[in-house]
Write a protein that holds these residues in place. Structure first.
Motif, PDB file in Angstrom:
ATOM      1  N   GLN A 189      -2.347 -21.688 -15.342  1.00 51.50           N
ATOM      2  CA  GLN A 189      -2.814 -22.194 -14.052  1.00 51.50           C
ATOM      3  C   GLN A 189      -4.217 -21.719 -13.659  1.00 51.50           C
ATOM      4  O   GLN A 189      -5.004 -22.517 -13.157  1.00 51.50           O
ATOM      5  CB  GLN A 189      -1.816 -21.804 -12.961  1.00 51.50           C
ATOM      6  N   GLU A 207       2.249 -20.151 -15.414  1.00 53.65           N
ATOM      7  CA  GLU A 207       1.493 -19.225 -14.541  1.00 53.65           C
ATOM      8  C   GLU A 207       0.269 -18.692 -15.282  1.00 53.65           C
ATOM      9  O   GLU A 207      -0.742 -18.358 -14.680  1.00 53.65           O
ATOM     10  CB  GLU A 207       2.344 -18.025 -14.098  1.00 53.65           C
ATOM     11  N   LYS A 241       4.301 -21.064 -20.496  1.00 52.87           N
ATOM     12  CA  LYS A 241       3.997 -20.120 -19.412  1.00 52.87           C
ATOM     13  C   LYS A 241       2.949 -20.729 -18.505  1.00 52.87           C
ATOM     14  O   LYS A 241       1.746 -20.547 -18.701  1.00 52.87           O
ATOM     15  CB  LYS A 241       3.497 -18.800 -20.003  1.00 52.87           C
TER      16      LYS A 241
END
Lengths: 140, 154
Positions: A96, A93, A91
């Motif tokens: 990040q 996202e 994952k």
């Protein structure tokens, strides 16, 4: 950025007396609490990180000494709040926000992540890097 | 030794060149499935993520076709064989296998632990409140008493 004190010592409210407050959040890592109450020796320990000007060392009354001109909001581990038991490297996202623009892993003192989750997070980021989901360093 | 091994869970991701035709990718997936079956493993899941941008250049490509698999096996040599096959195939530019069973186990354990603690918490709060008062400060308790419920409510 350069002069950030390591422990996020932030008394959320100046009012709670020092006797029972640390007990309530002992598991969060126990930031050194600058108490307004008695015990001048303890206050000195708390002033370790050294705010600007070092008001902790001031000779003023113990009540005034506890009052700060700046209030740092207490950072909370985002993963602890959401009860994350496993950080998935797939994952992107989710990873990040914990990576700088150039690809560096953000330190705990910036993000407020607890040590356990930071450890897992670092591992996840490194795995994601290895399979080209995250950059090692962005190219110019 | 292998017989005594618990079943392990692995994440396997490989990246193909972006220009690889779909058939070729399917062929690789079938070969992997075949050798997994031969060596006594099981493929739980196969996902095609499609063409994605790579975070950095790999074999002069900026994009790649991602395939994600979850493999279960009690036989450690299976991963060796799968990785060998991926290494040999020309279309694959990158691959990664990660053993996940220990982390999944830890996840389950922590989940259970939390459930147990959540079940216990309401009982502990009632008897826990009175012993909080006798704390070093002698004069404070009178003022603290109204504050205790407020602090615990947070």
């Amino acid at each position: 950025m350069s002069d950030q004190p390591a422990p996020p010592a932030a008394p959320e409210t100046p009012s709670p007396s020092p006797s029972h407050a640390p007990r309530a959040e002992g598991h969060t890592g126990g930031p050194p609490r600058r108490s307004e109450g008695h015990g001048g020796g303890q206050r000195r320990e708390g002033g370790g990180p050294g705010g600007p000007g070092g008001p902790g060392g001031g000779p003023g009354g113990p009540r005034r000494g506890g009052k700060r001109q700046y209030f740092r909001k207490k950072k909370v581990c985002r993963f602890c709040v959401e009860h994350v038991d496993f950080i998935d490297y797939k994952k992107v996202e989710m990873l990040q926000p914990f990576v700088q623009e150039r690809g560096k892993i953000l330190p705990r003192r910036m993000t407020g992540t607890c040590s356990r989750h930071q450890r897992w997070l670092g591992e996840a980021i490194k795995r994601a890097r290895n399979i080209a989901l995250l950059p090692f360093a962005t190219e110019l | 030794m292998d017989a005594n091994m618990d079943e392990r869970v692995y994440d396997l991701i490989f990246i193909c060149r972006p220009a690889t035709p779909e058939d070729e990718v399917n062929k690789i997936v079938t070969t992997l499935e075949h050798s997994t079956g031969e060596l006594g493993g099981k493929i739980e899941k196969t996902e095609r993520w499609g063409t994605r941008r790579l975070a950095y250049r790999v074999a002069k490509h900026r994009e790649g076709f991602f395939v994600y698999m979850v493999v279960k096996s009690t036989h450690g040599d299976l991963i060796k064989e799968l990785e060998r096959r991926l290494k040999v195939s020309d279309a694959v530019i990158k691959y990664q296998t990660i053993r996940l069973d220990e982390e999944l186990k830890r996840q389950q354990k922590l989940g259970k632990h939390r459930e147990r603690r959540a079940g216990r918490r309401p009982r502990k709060q009632a008897p826990g409140a009175p012993p909080q008062q006798p704390v070093p400060a002698a004069a404070a308790p009178q003022q603290q008493q109204p504050q205790v419920p407020a602090a615990s409510a947070e």
